[in-house]
Design a protein around this motif. Sequence first.
Motif, PDB file in Angstrom:
ATOM      1  N   LYS A   1      21.668  16.785  15.010  1.00  0.00           N
ATOM      2  CA  LYS A   1      22.946  17.481  14.869  1.00  0.00           C
ATOM      3  C   LYS A   1      23.436  17.975  16.232  1.00  0.00           C
ATOM      4  O   LYS A   1      24.615  17.859  16.569  1.00  0.00           O
ATOM      5  N   ALA A   2      22.493  18.504  16.998  1.00  0.00           N
ATOM      6  CA  ALA A   2      22.863  19.013  18.328  1.00  0.00           C
ATOM      7  C   ALA A   2      23.360  17.876  19.209  1.00  0.00           C
ATOM      8  O   ALA A   2      24.332  18.028  19.950  1.00  0.00           O
TER       9      ALA A   2
ATOM     10  N   GLY B   1      26.862  16.524  17.746  1.00  0.00           N
ATOM     11  CA  GLY B   1      27.932  17.503  17.923  1.00  0.00           C
ATOM     12  C   GLY B   1      28.373  17.626  19.355  1.00  0.00           C
ATOM     13  O   GLY B   1      29.539  17.860  19.646  1.00  0.00           O
ATOM     14  N   GLY B   2      27.437  17.456  20.266  1.00  0.00           N
ATOM     15  CA  GLY B   2      27.781  17.601  21.676  1.00  0.00           C
ATOM     16  C   GLY B   2      27.850  16.283  22.401  1.00  0.00           C
ATOM     17  O   GLY B   2      27.663  16.232  23.613  1.00  0.00           O
TER      18      GLY B   2
ATOM     19  N   ARG C   1      24.579  22.800  25.268  1.00  0.00           N
ATOM     20  CA  ARG C   1      24.323  23.165  23.865  1.00  0.00           C
ATOM     21  C   ARG C   1      25.047  24.456  23.498  1.00  0.00           C
ATOM     22  O   ARG C   1      25.234  24.749  22.321  1.00  0.00           O
TER      23      ARG C   1
ATOM     24  N   ASN D   1      31.283  22.659  19.311  1.00  0.00           N
ATOM     25  CA  ASN D   1      31.208  21.276  18.857  1.00  0.00           C
ATOM     26  C   ASN D   1      32.560  20.599  19.005  1.00  0.00           C
ATOM     27  O   ASN D   1      33.597  21.243  19.134  1.00  0.00           O
ATOM     28  N   TRP D   2      32.515  19.284  18.926  1.00  0.00           N
ATOM     29  CA  TRP D   2      33.726  18.470  19.050  1.00  0.00           C
ATOM     30  C   TRP D   2      34.724  18.843  17.947  1.00  0.00           C
ATOM     31  O   TRP D   2      34.407  18.791  16.767  1.00  0.00           O
TER      32      TRP D   2
ATOM     33  N   ASP E   1      35.989  21.651  17.046  1.00  0.00           N
ATOM     34  CA  ASP E   1      35.730  22.871  16.282  1.00  0.00           C
ATOM     35  C   ASP E   1      36.971  23.763  16.310  1.00  0.00           C
ATOM     36  O   ASP E   1      37.397  24.189  17.380  1.00  0.00           O
TER      37      ASP E   1
ATOM     38  N   SER F   1      36.557  27.179  18.127  1.00  0.00           N
ATOM     39  CA  SER F   1      36.075  27.251  19.501  1.00  0.00           C
ATOM     40  C   SER F   1      36.925  28.250  20.296  1.00  0.00           C
ATOM     41  O   SER F   1      38.085  28.499  19.946  1.00  0.00           O
TER      42      SER F   1
END
Lengths: 170, 252
Positions: free
Chosen positions: A5-6, A9-10, B21, B25-26, B28, B31
């Motif tokens: 997921k990390a 997502g990134g 990290r 997130n993409w 979001d 954000s």
Amino acid sequence: MELLKAIVGGMNYWIFIILMMIGLYAMITKNNLVKKLIGMSIFQTSILLFFISLAVKEGATIPILHHDQAHAKQGDHGEGGKHSDPSHKGKEAASAIEEGKEKPSVSHAGSSKIDPDRFTNPLPHVLMLTAIVVGVSTLGVALSITQKLYTEFGTIEENEILDQLKSGDD
Amino acid sequence: MKALGFIAVLGTGLLLLAASRDFPNWGDPDSPASSYRLSRHFITETINETAVPNMVTAVLADYRGYDTLFEAVVIFTAGIAVIGILRRYGSRNSIPSARETPLTPKKPDLIVESTVRLLIPIIQIFALYVIAHGHHSPGGGFQGGVIFGASFILLALARDLKAAQNWVAEKRTLILACCGILIYAGIGVLCQFLGDNFLDYQILHRILPTDPVMARYHSILVVEIGVAFTVTAIMFSIYSNLSSNGKMKEGI
């Protein structure tokens, strides 16, 4: 699962960091000055992509109001919005005065209509818009310095230029 | 050297990856960039405050007008720097053989000539459209200026630098660039003379036959035209200096 997921997502950040590191590596290790400049451009591009990706918002569109929305704001008391786009020079004076009078009521009706979740943040786009053009012109300066070095030393390899400078010193 | 550079790059990359990290997130919606109140203000209030549907243009030329003014100055300075570094007047330093015989004897190519003749007016009209329509669609001074400069660069590439110089001589290019900055800064100073802050356009309703909101709308257009002048001139100036090695004679 957590790790996956990390990563997913990134994913965009991974791509920018990889691009940025390619540019940095070229800037550090390449001897050819033009290759260094190519590295600098790749680095710049990764920054541009990074900023634009920060502005991405799920379920939102580009920060330009649709014609209907723009007209709803200006046009519900006459057609101020309508003839502001094809010919703003002509009769804008009359309509603008009319528009100015009713401004307070319009702004209240309007701010409820525009949903901030439906548009992306315009600020990163603005910053990168100017950064692109400024990047091109600074690249022009860098290239002109490289060209000047070539006419002085006959080479654009960094170590050869340094050798020539050293041998000229003593 | 290579190994050292690779290790440094790898280390930096790993640190950045570790830091990434903490980023949102993409896409979001919560954000920080998307949920900050400034973003909300730009999206909901731009149309009321400036009557410009394209928020990017409004933020560029109005809310962040000071920033954009100095971006334009940066471009202008870059153009001047390129001229200062490369431009050579007269024939003191030039290699005589290169001047006597140009690298390639220019013979106009029919296909290239006609294509360029058809394309350039279209490119220029499109550039003017992009500049003038920046309020309602993606566009504005920077983009339109680059497109306009590209039309001259195309002419210089397809024929030679002389042909492009007939349209925009070096002197005229620099005058155009200065005019752009002067238009932009002049609007700002005009606002000050009328008693408001630098680049606070709404005070211009005193001399324009409009209300404060429309005064901002029209000032944005004027400012964009100034930016377009500078960008057009500097793009062509940088190209012509780089391609002719500062001699402004034959180019590539």
